[in-house]
Motif scaffolding. Structure first.
Motif, mmCIF file in Angstrom:
data_model
loop_
_atom_site.group_PDB
_atom_site.id
_atom_site.type_symbol
_atom_site.label_atom_id
_atom_site.label_comp_id
_atom_site.label_asym_id
_atom_site.label_seq_id
_atom_site.Cartn_x
_atom_site.Cartn_y
_atom_site.Cartn_z
ATOM 1 N N CYS A 122 33.731 51.367 47.091
ATOM 2 C CA CYS A 122 34.735 50.807 46.177
ATOM 3 C C CYS A 122 36.056 50.561 46.899
ATOM 4 N N VAL A 123 36.480 51.523 47.724
ATOM 5 C CA VAL A 123 37.712 51.348 48.504
ATOM 6 C C VAL A 123 37.574 50.164 49.456
ATOM 7 N N ALA A 124 36.411 50.021 50.095
ATOM 8 C CA ALA A 124 36.199 48.920 51.027
ATOM 9 C C ALA A 124 36.264 47.575 50.313
ATOM 10 N N VAL A 125 35.667 47.499 49.120
ATOM 11 C CA VAL A 125 35.720 46.243 48.367
ATOM 12 C C VAL A 125 37.154 45.928 47.950
ATOM 13 N N ILE A 129 39.254 42.589 48.807
ATOM 14 C CA ILE A 129 39.899 41.701 47.829
ATOM 15 C C ILE A 129 41.342 41.450 48.213
ATOM 16 N N ASN A 130 42.039 42.494 48.617
ATOM 17 C CA ASN A 130 43.429 42.324 49.041
ATOM 18 C C ASN A 130 43.518 41.474 50.298
ATOM 19 N N HIS A 131 42.589 41.670 51.203
ATOM 20 C CA HIS A 131 42.560 40.871 52.433
ATOM 21 C C HIS A 131 42.315 39.401 52.116
ATOM 22 N N ALA A 132 41.431 39.141 51.153
ATOM 23 C CA ALA A 132 41.153 37.760 50.767
ATOM 24 C C ALA A 132 42.380 37.088 50.163
ATOM 25 N N SER A 133 43.157 37.854 49.388
ATOM 26 C CA SER A 133 44.358 37.262 48.789
ATOM 27 C C SER A 133 45.386 36.858 49.830
ATOM 28 N N ALA A 134 45.352 37.503 51.006
ATOM 29 C CA ALA A 134 46.349 37.219 52.027
ATOM 30 C C ALA A 134 45.876 36.218 53.071
ATOM 31 N N LYS A 135 44.577 36.186 53.358
ATOM 32 C CA LYS A 135 44.129 35.418 54.521
ATOM 33 C C LYS A 135 43.156 34.289 54.222
ATOM 34 N N LEU A 148 39.609 35.878 42.669
ATOM 35 C CA LEU A 148 40.000 37.285 42.729
ATOM 36 C C LEU A 148 39.768 37.990 41.391
ATOM 37 N N ALA A 149 39.948 37.257 40.287
ATOM 38 C CA ALA A 149 39.661 37.841 38.978
ATOM 39 C C ALA A 149 38.182 38.192 38.857
ATOM 40 N N ALA A 150 37.317 37.276 39.305
ATOM 41 C CA ALA A 150 35.878 37.540 39.261
ATOM 42 C C ALA A 150 35.512 38.714 40.168
ATOM 43 N N LEU A 151 36.110 38.776 41.350
ATOM 44 C CA LEU A 151 35.831 39.887 42.261
ATOM 45 C C LEU A 151 36.311 41.214 41.689
ATOM 46 N N SER A 152 37.463 41.210 41.025
ATOM 47 C CA SER A 152 38.006 42.449 40.451
ATOM 48 C C SER A 152 37.132 42.948 39.308
ATOM 49 N N VAL A 153 36.712 42.033 38.433
ATOM 50 C CA VAL A 153 35.812 42.432 37.343
ATOM 51 C C VAL A 153 34.467 42.886 37.921
ATOM 52 N N GLY A 154 34.018 42.213 38.984
ATOM 53 C CA GLY A 154 32.791 42.645 39.640
ATOM 54 C C GLY A 154 32.913 44.032 40.233
ATOM 55 N N CYS A 205 45.234 40.709 39.304
ATOM 56 C CA CYS A 205 43.873 41.030 39.735
ATOM 57 C C CYS A 205 43.879 42.125 40.802
ATOM 58 N N ILE A 206 44.847 42.057 41.710
ATOM 59 C CA ILE A 206 44.973 43.088 42.740
ATOM 60 C C ILE A 206 45.319 44.423 42.110
ATOM 61 N N PHE A 207 46.243 44.411 41.156
ATOM 62 C CA PHE A 207 46.607 45.644 40.466
ATOM 63 C C PHE A 207 45.394 46.239 39.737
ATOM 64 N N PHE A 208 44.643 45.388 39.059
ATOM 65 C CA PHE A 208 43.474 45.864 38.314
ATOM 66 C C PHE A 208 42.467 46.512 39.260
ATOM 67 N N ALA A 209 42.172 45.848 40.370
ATOM 68 C CA ALA A 209 41.218 46.409 41.329
ATOM 69 C C ALA A 209 41.740 47.714 41.919
ATOM 70 N N GLY A 210 43.048 47.792 42.175
ATOM 71 C CA GLY A 210 43.620 49.024 42.699
ATOM 72 C C GLY A 210 43.537 50.174 41.710
ATOM 73 N N VAL A 211 43.763 49.881 40.429
ATOM 74 C CA VAL A 211 43.663 50.918 39.402
ATOM 75 C C VAL A 211 42.235 51.447 39.308
#
Length: 236
Positions: A122-125, A129-135, A148-154, A205-211
């Motif tokens: 989960c931490v790796a995913v 996701i954060n890496h994808a948002s930046a690069k 990113l929304a789809a990845l976070s819900v996934g 989406c980043i916040f949701f995945a982090g939570v």
């Protein structure tokens, strides 16, 4: 003589009366102390994880010029404002402690994929996701935000699947987004090419995945603590 007999009879009555048991506060104090100590230890571990992730992930954002801090507040070592890691660490500790607490209050213990290997994935995913948002370059921010929304819900569906986890994730993500809007509005830092008021549209989406990630770590720590306390009780 009569006085002597009376005193002896009184003493016999007193000796015959059952003694009132004194309250034994030792085990109770021990339990409270152990719970408090375990809570502090879990909070410190969650804080450390939050600080580490904040340093690593914020470095990606700064290097790609997604997030811009004023030059006078940038640390030369981590390329981040000094207040970012402590704030993220505190938020991580609160989230990680809140998730198992809500589970116990609702009477719905989380039992889906309760092992450390799942937490590490989960931490790796989340880092991915954060890496994808930046690069990762997309044609526009809408495509990036939807992806990113789809990845976070996934991520939630793969590692959580609880209604309480989803509700807390959405609620905390909205509060964090509002706080970030206020910080950017007051000039604390800024985002390049904002498309959602003062921030990027993918930030919730980043916040949701982090939570969800910190909630899973907090649940796993609480589960480990519960197993340790049960083994200790059986040994005693």
């Amino acid at each position: 003589m009569s006085l002597t007999l009376t005193a002896m009879s009184d003493s016999a009555v007193i000796r015959g009366q059952p003694k009132m048991p004194r309250p034994n506060w030792g085990p109770y104090i021990s339990v409270i102390t152990n719970r408090t100590t375990n809570l502090v230890i879990r909070g410190a571990m969650l804080f450390s994880v939050g600080v580490f992730l904040a340093l690593v992930l914020n470095l990606l954002q700064v290097q790609r010029n997604v997030t811009l801090f004023p030059p006078d507040v940038i640390s030369s070592i981590f390329s981040s404002a000094w207040w970012v890691p402590p704030c993220c660490g505190t938020a991580s500790a609160l989230i990680g402690l809140l998730y198992p607490c809500i589970d116990s209050r609702l009477g719905e213990p989380h039992k889906f994929k309760r092992e450390w290997s799942s937490v590490m994935r989960c931490v790796a995913v989340f880092v991915g996701i954060n890496h994808a948002s930046a690069k990762v370059d997309f044609a526009n921010n809408v495509q990036l935000s939807l992806t990113l929304a789809a990845l976070s819900v996934g991520l939630w569906w793969t590692f959580d699947r609880s209604r309480s986890g989803f509700g807390l994730g959405v609620s905390i993500a909205l509060l964090a987004t509002l706080a970030t809007q206020l910080l950017v509005y007051n000039g604390v830092f800024q985002y390049t090419s904002p498309d959602f008021l003062y921030i990027r549209s993918w930030l919730p989406c980043i916040f949701f995945a982090g939570v969800i990630t910190m909630g899973n770590i907090g649940r796993q720590l609480a589960l480990y603590e519960g197993k340790f306390c049960q083994e200790k009780t059986h040994q005693d």
